[in-house]
Structure formats: C-alpha cells, structure tokens
Design a protein around this motif. Sequence first.
Motif, PDB file in Angstrom:
ATOM      1  N   ILE A  77       0.798  -1.025  -0.001  1.00  9.09           N
ATOM      2  CA  ILE A  77       0.011   0.078   0.126  1.00  9.09           C
ATOM      3  C   ILE A  77       0.876   1.208   0.172  1.00  9.09           C
ATOM      4  O   ILE A  77       2.100   1.085   0.692  1.00  9.09           O
ATOM      5  N   CYS A  78       0.417   2.111  -0.563  1.00  7.23           N
ATOM      6  CA  CYS A  78       1.108   3.583  -0.795  1.00  7.23           C
ATOM      7  C   CYS A  78       0.221   4.621  -0.209  1.00  7.23           C
ATOM      8  O   CYS A  78      -1.068   4.417  -0.498  1.00  7.23           O
ATOM      9  N   PHE A  79       0.790   5.393   0.484  1.00  2.00           N
ATOM     10  CA  PHE A  79       0.042   6.530   1.150  1.00  2.00           C
ATOM     11  C   PHE A  79       0.740   7.817   1.715  1.00  2.00           C
ATOM     12  O   PHE A  79       1.922   7.728   1.934  1.00  2.00           O
ATOM     13  N   ALA A  80      -0.059   8.633   1.918  1.00  2.30           N
ATOM     14  CA  ALA A  80       0.380   9.869   2.691  1.00  2.30           C
ATOM     15  C   ALA A  80      -0.150  10.196   3.970  1.00  2.30           C
ATOM     16  O   ALA A  80      -1.293   9.672   4.037  1.00  2.30           O
ATOM     17  N   CYS A  81       0.804  10.490   4.806  1.00  2.00           N
ATOM     18  CA  CYS A  81       0.233  10.440   6.236  1.00  2.00           C
ATOM     19  C   CYS A  81       1.124  11.567   6.950  1.00  2.00           C
ATOM     20  O   CYS A  81       2.458  11.471   7.001  1.00  2.00           O
ATOM     21  N   ASP A  82       0.685  12.730   7.731  1.00  2.00           N
ATOM     22  CA  ASP A  82       1.333  13.507   8.337  1.00  2.00           C
ATOM     23  C   ASP A  82       2.020  12.992   9.693  1.00  2.00           C
ATOM     24  O   ASP A  82       2.839  13.815   9.959  1.00  2.00           O
ATOM     25  N   GLU A  83       1.465  12.073  10.233  1.00  2.76           N
ATOM     26  CA  GLU A  83       1.569  11.700  11.603  1.00  2.76           C
ATOM     27  C   GLU A  83       2.166  10.078  11.550  1.00  2.76           C
ATOM     28  O   GLU A  83       1.780   9.387  12.417  1.00  2.76           O
ATOM     29  N   PHE A  84       2.857   9.774  10.529  1.00  7.20           N
ATOM     30  CA  PHE A  84       3.351   8.240  10.513  1.00  7.20           C
ATOM     31  C   PHE A  84       4.400   8.186  11.407  1.00  7.20           C
ATOM     32  O   PHE A  84       5.597   8.750  11.103  1.00  7.20           O
ATOM     33  N   SER A  85       4.347   7.161  12.232  1.00  9.84           N
ATOM     34  CA  SER A  85       5.269   6.895  13.538  1.00  9.84           C
ATOM     35  C   SER A  85       6.178   5.678  13.155  1.00  9.84           C
ATOM     36  O   SER A  85       7.264   5.642  14.056  1.00  9.84           O
ATOM     37  N   LEU A  86       5.654   4.597  12.373  1.00 16.58           N
ATOM     38  CA  LEU A  86       6.550   3.634  12.176  1.00 16.58           C
ATOM     39  C   LEU A  86       7.838   3.876  11.848  1.00 16.58           C
ATOM     40  O   LEU A  86       7.975   4.672  10.751  1.00 16.58           O
ATOM     41  N   GLU A  87       8.948   3.014  12.087  1.00 12.57           N
ATOM     42  CA  GLU A  87      10.378   3.198  11.978  1.00 12.57           C
ATOM     43  C   GLU A  87      10.589   2.336  10.554  1.00 12.57           C
ATOM     44  O   GLU A  87       9.947   1.331  10.169  1.00 12.57           O
ATOM     45  N   ASN A  88      11.294   2.768   9.498  1.00 10.39           N
ATOM     46  CA  ASN A  88      11.583   2.002   8.317  1.00 10.39           C
ATOM     47  C   ASN A  88      12.339   0.467   9.068  1.00 10.39           C
ATOM     48  O   ASN A  88      12.833   0.591   9.987  1.00 10.39           O
ATOM     49  N   GLY A  89      12.136  -0.268   8.274  1.00 15.49           N
ATOM     50  CA  GLY A  89      12.619  -1.828   8.601  1.00 15.49           C
ATOM     51  C   GLY A  89      11.620  -2.831   8.191  1.00 15.49           C
ATOM     52  O   GLY A  89      10.577  -2.769   7.682  1.00 15.49           O
ATOM     53  N   VAL A  90      11.953  -4.036   8.634  1.00 19.71           N
ATOM     54  CA  VAL A  90      11.228  -5.033   8.565  1.00 19.71           C
ATOM     55  C   VAL A  90      10.730  -5.721   9.742  1.00 19.71           C
ATOM     56  O   VAL A  90      11.336  -5.973  10.667  1.00 19.71           O
ATOM     57  N   TYR A  91       9.133  -5.960   9.833  1.00 20.11           N
ATOM     58  CA  TYR A  91       8.768  -6.449  11.053  1.00 20.11           C
ATOM     59  C   TYR A  91       8.443  -7.743  10.701  1.00 20.11           C
ATOM     60  O   TYR A  91       7.497  -8.094   9.784  1.00 20.11           O
ATOM     61  N   ARG A  92       8.538  -8.835  11.739  1.00 18.36           N
ATOM     62  CA  ARG A  92       8.334 -10.034  11.524  1.00 18.36           C
ATOM     63  C   ARG A  92       6.929 -10.739  11.976  1.00 18.36           C
ATOM     64  O   ARG A  92       6.649 -10.113  12.630  1.00 18.36           O
ATOM     65  N   ASN A  93       6.512 -11.718  11.276  1.00 16.54           N
ATOM     66  CA  ASN A  93       5.430 -12.473  11.402  1.00 16.54           C
ATOM     67  C   ASN A  93       4.063 -11.774  11.387  1.00 16.54           C
ATOM     68  O   ASN A  93       3.356 -11.657  12.940  1.00 16.54           O
ATOM     69  N   SER A  94       3.748 -11.106  10.765  1.00 10.32           N
ATOM     70  CA  SER A  94       2.383 -10.360  10.444  1.00 10.32           C
ATOM     71  C   SER A  94       1.228 -11.044  10.053  1.00 10.32           C
ATOM     72  O   SER A  94       0.339 -10.440   9.626  1.00 10.32           O
ATOM     73  N   SER A  95       1.130 -12.313  10.445  1.00 11.50           N
ATOM     74  CA  SER A  95      -0.021 -13.169   9.955  1.00 11.50           C
ATOM     75  C   SER A  95      -1.160 -12.404  10.313  1.00 11.50           C
ATOM     76  O   SER A  95      -1.355 -11.816  11.458  1.00 11.50           O
TER      77      SER A  95
END
Length: 133
Positions: A77-95
Amino acid sequence: MDFELLYVNSPYSCEPGYAVNTQTHPYHEIVLYGSGCNGMTVIGNKEYEFSCNDIAVNRAETPHSEIHYNHGCIRYICFACDEFSLENGVYRNSSGVEDIFDTLKYESEHKLPECENMIYYEFNKLLICINRL
C-alpha cells in the motif's frame, strides 16, 4: 492525522530473481511479503532478510530495493500521512494482516458510503498490528 490512501495492489507474483532497483518516492509504503516469499531488502543503509508474513516499512523519500530468492506473492500500500510513526525496517510474523489489505483494496475501489472512514479505520488497525510485532 491527515491520511490519504494512494494505492493498494492485488497480490503480485514474483519469480526467483525478481528485483526492485533502488528507488525513492514522496509517499510511505508498506509491503507485505506473502506466501513463498524469501529474499533481501535494503531500506536506507540497512539490509534485512524477509520471508513469508514479514512486512517492510519504507518511509517517504527513503531509498529502498529488494531481491527475491524464490517464487512468492507480495502486496503493498502507498499512502500519504502527516503523523506516520513507524520506523523503516522489516517487521516479523505479521500473520492476519492480509485481510486488512483486502478491505483497504475493496473500499478504495468500490467507494461505498463511509468508505473514507472505513479506510481510515483499517489503516489504523494495520498500524496497531505492525506496532505489536
């Protein structure tokens, strides 16, 4: 929070050796590595291995690339968001987040009543799920 969903793809099949050359864009991107995925992504200056059910977060204007070692499916997904707080990276096990991608895709295409509220709700649900990983 100011939020705009720009794009949600359908599951996309990647063959072994499929690569995304280094790119940047003015929007944030969340990539879901689905069934069969295995490979490596570079986000900023960090290398990450990824596999099935992992999620990559690429913040706006961050250089990123990836290569797939075997056949698999990806969604993003691609999006614009002015308060996006997640850091760059890979997050594991998102089932379990594939359903959120499905709902975001459906709502963005069908424009049912209250679709903007549903998209906003599902997007926040996705962020909560990722934050818990």
